[in-house]
Design a protein around this motif. Sequence first.
Motif, PDB file in Angstrom:
ATOM      1  N   VAL A 100      30.677   5.118  21.891  1.00 18.60           N
ATOM      2  CA  VAL A 100      31.194   5.961  20.815  1.00 18.60           C
ATOM      3  C   VAL A 100      31.015   7.425  21.198  1.00 18.60           C
ATOM      4  O   VAL A 100      29.968   7.802  21.733  1.00 18.60           O
ATOM      5  CB  VAL A 100      30.432   5.650  19.498  1.00 18.60           C
ATOM      6  CG1 VAL A 100      30.862   6.586  18.387  1.00 18.60           C
ATOM      7  CG2 VAL A 100      30.673   4.202  19.103  1.00 18.60           C
ATOM      8  N   VAL A 101      32.020   8.239  20.917  1.00 16.32           N
ATOM      9  CA  VAL A 101      31.937   9.665  21.236  1.00 16.32           C
ATOM     10  C   VAL A 101      31.035  10.361  20.212  1.00 16.32           C
ATOM     11  O   VAL A 101      31.228  10.207  19.006  1.00 16.32           O
ATOM     12  CB  VAL A 101      33.337  10.313  21.175  1.00 16.32           C
ATOM     13  CG1 VAL A 101      33.273  11.755  21.658  1.00 16.32           C
ATOM     14  CG2 VAL A 101      34.346   9.511  21.974  1.00 16.32           C
ATOM     15  N   ASP A 102      30.069  11.126  20.694  1.00 14.96           N
ATOM     16  CA  ASP A 102      29.202  11.952  19.844  1.00 14.96           C
ATOM     17  C   ASP A 102      28.785  11.227  18.566  1.00 14.96           C
ATOM     18  O   ASP A 102      29.124  11.650  17.456  1.00 14.96           O
ATOM     19  CB  ASP A 102      29.922  13.269  19.499  1.00 14.96           C
ATOM     20  CG  ASP A 102      29.036  14.252  18.729  1.00 14.96           C
ATOM     21  OD1 ASP A 102      27.837  14.321  19.031  1.00 14.96           O
ATOM     22  OD2 ASP A 102      29.558  14.939  17.837  1.00 14.96           O
ATOM     23  N   PRO A 103      28.037  10.137  18.705  1.00 19.26           N
ATOM     24  CA  PRO A 103      27.732   9.326  17.520  1.00 19.26           C
ATOM     25  C   PRO A 103      26.953  10.057  16.435  1.00 19.26           C
ATOM     26  O   PRO A 103      26.967   9.620  15.279  1.00 19.26           O
ATOM     27  CB  PRO A 103      26.913   8.153  18.088  1.00 19.26           C
ATOM     28  CG  PRO A 103      26.492   8.572  19.443  1.00 19.26           C
ATOM     29  CD  PRO A 103      27.487   9.557  19.936  1.00 19.26           C
ATOM     30  N   PHE A 104      26.278  11.174  16.757  1.00 19.65           N
ATOM     31  CA  PHE A 104      25.542  11.903  15.725  1.00 19.65           C
ATOM     32  C   PHE A 104      26.399  12.957  15.018  1.00 19.65           C
ATOM     33  O   PHE A 104      25.908  13.651  14.130  1.00 19.65           O
ATOM     34  CB  PHE A 104      24.281  12.549  16.302  1.00 19.65           C
ATOM     35  CG  PHE A 104      23.145  11.582  16.452  1.00 19.65           C
ATOM     36  CD1 PHE A 104      22.574  11.002  15.320  1.00 19.65           C
ATOM     37  CD2 PHE A 104      22.659  11.232  17.697  1.00 19.65           C
ATOM     38  CE1 PHE A 104      21.524  10.096  15.446  1.00 19.65           C
ATOM     39  CE2 PHE A 104      21.618  10.330  17.826  1.00 19.65           C
ATOM     40  CZ  PHE A 104      21.054   9.760  16.696  1.00 19.65           C
ATOM     41  N   GLY A 105      27.654  13.088  15.440  1.00 21.95           N
ATOM     42  CA  GLY A 105      28.538  14.061  14.778  1.00 21.95           C
ATOM     43  C   GLY A 105      28.598  13.761  13.292  1.00 21.95           C
ATOM     44  O   GLY A 105      28.807  12.619  12.894  1.00 21.95           O
ATOM     45  N   GLY A 106      28.396  14.771  12.467  1.00 24.36           N
ATOM     46  CA  GLY A 106      28.446  14.584  11.025  1.00 24.36           C
ATOM     47  C   GLY A 106      27.113  14.239  10.391  1.00 24.36           C
ATOM     48  O   GLY A 106      26.992  14.252   9.164  1.00 24.36           O
ATOM     49  N   SER A 107      26.107  13.954  11.207  1.00 24.35           N
ATOM     50  CA  SER A 107      24.762  13.705  10.655  1.00 24.35           C
ATOM     51  C   SER A 107      24.269  14.981   9.970  1.00 24.35           C
ATOM     52  O   SER A 107      24.332  16.075  10.550  1.00 24.35           O
ATOM     53  CB  SER A 107      23.814  13.317  11.791  1.00 24.35           C
ATOM     54  OG  SER A 107      22.496  13.722  11.513  1.00 24.35           O
TER      55      SER A 107
END
Lengths: 548, 148
Positions: A389-396
């Motif tokens: 998954v691309v940048d899985p922490f995006g939006g955390s």
Amino acid sequence: MRRTYNVPMTPAATDKPAGAATRSFTTVSGRPVERLYTDADLAGIDPAADIGEPGQFPYTRGIHASGYGGKLWTMRQFAGFGTPEETNGRYQRLLAAGGTGLSVAFDLPTLMGRDPDHPLSLGEVGKCGVSVATLADMEQLFDGIALADVTTSMTINSPAAVIFAMYLVVAERQRADWSRLSGTIQNDILKEFIAQKEYIYPPRPSMRLVTDTFAFCAAQVPRWNTISVSGYHIREAGATALQELAFTLRDGIEYVQWGIDAGLAVDEFVPRISFFFNAHNDFFEEIAKYRAARKLWATAMRDRFGAREERSWKLRFHTQTAGVSLTAQQPYNNVVRTAIQALAGVLGGTNSLHTNSLDEAFALPTEQAATLALRTQQIIAHESGVAHVVDPFGGSFFVERLTKDMEEGALAYFERIDRMGGMVAAIEAGFPQREIAESSYRFQQAVERRDAVIVGVNDFTQPQETPIATLYIDESATTRQLERLARVKAVRSAAQVDRTLAALRAAAGTTANLMPPLLDAVRAYATLGEICDTLRDVWGEYEETPVV
Amino acid sequence: MTNDQQPVARTIRVVIAKPGLDGHDRGAKVIARALRDAGMEVIYTGLRQTPEQIVSAALQEDADVIGLSILSGAHNHIAPRLMQLLHDRQMDDVLVVMGGIIPDVDVPNLKALGIQGVFPPGTSMQAIVDFIRLHVRALEPESSGRQG
């Protein structure tokens, strides 16, 4: 009367429980960490301008739209020791096993521009890396390796232009076209003044050597990465994650400014600038650091320097796990530390990665320990699923807040450094050096008080430690390197050496690009020490005022 | 002559030195500050000092202690030279300690040379302070000068 004593490994036990429930926490950079993050923490963060989409400006979420979908990170393990023959053997085995990337570690005399027969080289030849004194050593190092078909990363800074000239001449003799060569020279002198201290000349002539390689490569070696702007060593010297981010990015800005001042067009050389960061223990702050770095660079290149090409905006970086976090106590714990750090690098979108070996608090790694370090990367890549998954922490809530805070903290440092007149001026004033010394002492005090727990060192200690096998490098490399140096000096043309060194000396006093005279001196088998001494004569040597 | 039981009569003077080509000075700087905060007088030589320069600094500063920080693997070359120079100048009573990346197998040899304390990675600052206080030569009042 002489006596020996056993030194206690741990501070005296205190009655303070580590990790008591009432403690408050901060990141390594000192930012308080709340118990819970919610959408209220996203206040002031613009989803489009601050976060955006992967593969698009400002690249907070990564420089590739598909993340690691197109290509995993490069697993590039740094190696080198002893003589060029020994290191060549290790490279040959690596290439036979399917590797395509080499990463050269040089010994301290080479890094400092000294020949093996110089008094200061005593005891250092071949110890921390491979010894290279003349073109003959470089020919041996890459014997049987087609330079057109591999990528080579060379960790060399103050004498980078000279070592690069040797590499180019080896390629020339293999009839490999320079325009096809691919690789990296670290060539980052600013972080040497700030942190690692392997400098030779004063900052200003040192910067001129760097911009000369920028210009030369733009014209003749267009696929070569001319610099790896490094936060790694800044962090190892004791900087916080924020200081690592701020000083490294500001170093990058300084190089771009000097390149422009030397007459280069921004889009002509900036795409060949790459970065190198540390991966330390504070997991989320590290991920935020990489995300903020991409945004800071893209913004600075577009808005500060007017770069128009996307290639100039995209920050590409290598990561190495934190050597300084490795402990001599309970060394197998280091495998776990390294795995967590490497995971942070991957989740932060690193483009290549080096994982440290469990035995590096003692010595250079054994081949077995180095293999385990590589396996750690392979397990993250192929078993954990995190690369899907691309940048899985995006939006955390938490990671986006941290990312924004890291960016703002770095911008505040940029302002202070700009006010001092730039990074070279700040270094001359001792500013980053003082900041780092302060942070490292504060950290050590926290360890001493057990506010910072290091498992196996100041908590969870074991009275009996089982020793592990380590690599021991004997003195035979010195003898063999001294013999080869003497042979080279005996057969080369002294007149040609004198003539090319005189030409180099003359050019150093002008503003002419130094790569052509360096190439000529290398072709004549002038030694690294002779070449660096010629420039020492013209420019002098840098001596820092120690900051304690 | 070393006498472990004597109370300290004046401030302990320490020369912290970085011999060899290595520039990794984090440990040297941290320990310099820790010793200073513990009330010792600390002189940090800066980088790339030869054994000759370190011994001269210790003589000039009337140092009670020399602390060496070595991470590059050159300790087996630097230590014998430094100890010989101290002996030649009748400075055998100076306490010499060392920290850094020192393989275990080298420690007995270093101690045999007279390096009394070898501090591996992870040693606490307090342990080093305590070691120096315990093992430094008996300090005479300032006026009586160096006691060989």
